[in-house]
Design a protein around this motif. Structure first.
Motif, PDB file in Angstrom:
ATOM      1  N   ALA A   1      43.564   9.664 -29.379  1.00 42.17           N
ATOM      2  CA  ALA A   1      43.456  11.193 -28.798  1.00 42.17           C
ATOM      3  C   ALA A   1      41.961  11.402 -27.893  1.00 42.17           C
ATOM      4  O   ALA A   1      42.314  11.998 -27.276  1.00 42.17           O
ATOM      5  CB  ALA A   1      42.803  11.987 -30.069  1.00 42.17           C
TER       6      ALA A   1
ATOM      7  N   GLU B   1      42.934  12.686 -24.258  1.00 38.48           N
ATOM      8  CA  GLU B   1      42.318  14.295 -23.740  1.00 38.48           C
ATOM      9  C   GLU B   1      41.805  13.778 -22.798  1.00 38.48           C
ATOM     10  O   GLU B   1      41.706  14.274 -20.949  1.00 38.48           O
ATOM     11  CB  GLU B   1      41.454  14.597 -24.262  1.00 38.48           C
TER      12      GLU B   1
ATOM     13  N   THR C   1      46.819  17.331 -27.474  1.00 39.07           N
ATOM     14  CA  THR C   1      46.092  16.298 -28.022  1.00 39.07           C
ATOM     15  C   THR C   1      46.710  18.081 -29.448  1.00 39.07           C
ATOM     16  O   THR C   1      46.718  18.497 -29.219  1.00 39.07           O
ATOM     17  CB  THR C   1      44.827  15.514 -28.529  1.00 39.07           C
TER      18      THR C   1
ATOM     19  N   TYR D   1      43.949  16.717 -33.938  1.00 38.22           N
ATOM     20  CA  TYR D   1      42.682  16.512 -33.824  1.00 38.22           C
ATOM     21  C   TYR D   1      41.235  16.546 -34.211  1.00 38.22           C
ATOM     22  O   TYR D   1      40.323  16.318 -35.003  1.00 38.22           O
ATOM     23  CB  TYR D   1      42.498  15.864 -32.196  1.00 38.22           C
TER      24      TYR D   1
ATOM     25  N   ILE E   1      48.275  13.483 -35.955  1.00 41.58           N
ATOM     26  CA  ILE E   1      47.586  13.536 -34.473  1.00 41.58           C
ATOM     27  C   ILE E   1      48.389  13.440 -33.310  1.00 41.58           C
ATOM     28  O   ILE E   1      48.744  12.125 -33.178  1.00 41.58           O
ATOM     29  CB  ILE E   1      46.737  12.996 -33.846  1.00 41.58           C
ATOM     30  N   TYR E   2      49.309  14.621 -32.937  1.00 40.24           N
ATOM     31  CA  TYR E   2      50.453  14.154 -32.051  1.00 40.24           C
ATOM     32  C   TYR E   2      49.680  13.890 -30.555  1.00 40.24           C
ATOM     33  O   TYR E   2      48.693  14.800 -30.137  1.00 40.24           O
ATOM     34  CB  TYR E   2      51.380  15.447 -31.522  1.00 40.24           C
ATOM     35  N   ILE E   3      50.142  13.753 -29.266  1.00 38.25           N
ATOM     36  CA  ILE E   3      49.515  13.368 -28.037  1.00 38.25           C
ATOM     37  C   ILE E   3      51.116  13.969 -27.006  1.00 38.25           C
ATOM     38  O   ILE E   3      51.747  13.179 -27.484  1.00 38.25           O
ATOM     39  CB  ILE E   3      48.983  11.814 -28.152  1.00 38.25           C
TER      40      ILE E   3
END
Length: 143
Positions: free
Chosen positions: A59, A63, A69, A72, A81-83
């Motif tokens: 993450a 970033e 993100t 996070y 946690i999504y990216i």
């Protein structure tokens, strides 16, 4: 409570079982050294399963590269946690504070305590003022 509190609406009440159901991250598979079923069967390898430390590192790297993100730092960090290269607000995910639930509750209790103390002090002042007016009224009326 978790059904109402979850910002994503994940926990659902199962009418048949009369209980709340939510993802368990396939803990039985993880105990066997396997990935959760959703990760193992993801046709695009989009889902990844890793330690929290690995996910946080990814993450941070994302970033630094200008990616978005989600999960996070929101509400102190979530299990997922999504990216993405697209803002998560475009997906309709709620904007969440980075304040943890524990900190929020602590701050809220502190505020309630302060209001209670100030309210109590105000009542004491008002009572003292009313008593003093009554005393002066009696003294002035008796002359």
């Amino acid at each position: 409570y978790c059904e109402m509190a979850c910002p994503w609406g994940i926990p659902q009440f199962d009418e048949e079982l009369h209980s709340i159901r939510k993802c368990t991250m396939c803990f039985d598979r993880i105990d066997q050294g396997l990935e959760p079923a959703c990760v193992a069967t993801c046709p695009t390898d989009t889902l990844q399963f890793m330690t929290r430390e690995e996910a946080e590192r990814k993450a941070q790297e994302a970033e630094a590269e200008g990616l978005y993100t989600y999960g996070y730092s929101e509400i102190g960090g979530t299990s997922w946690i999504y990216i993405s290269d697209v803002s998560f607000s475009e997906f309709g995910l709620p904007e969440l504070s980075s304040v943890t639930h524990k900190d929020f509750q602590s701050n809220l209790l502190t505020r309630f305590a302060a209001v209670g103390l100030l309210g109590g002090a105000a009542l004491v002042v008002l009572k003292t003022y009313a008593d003093r007016r009554e005393t002066l009224s009696r003294e002035g009326g008796g002359e």
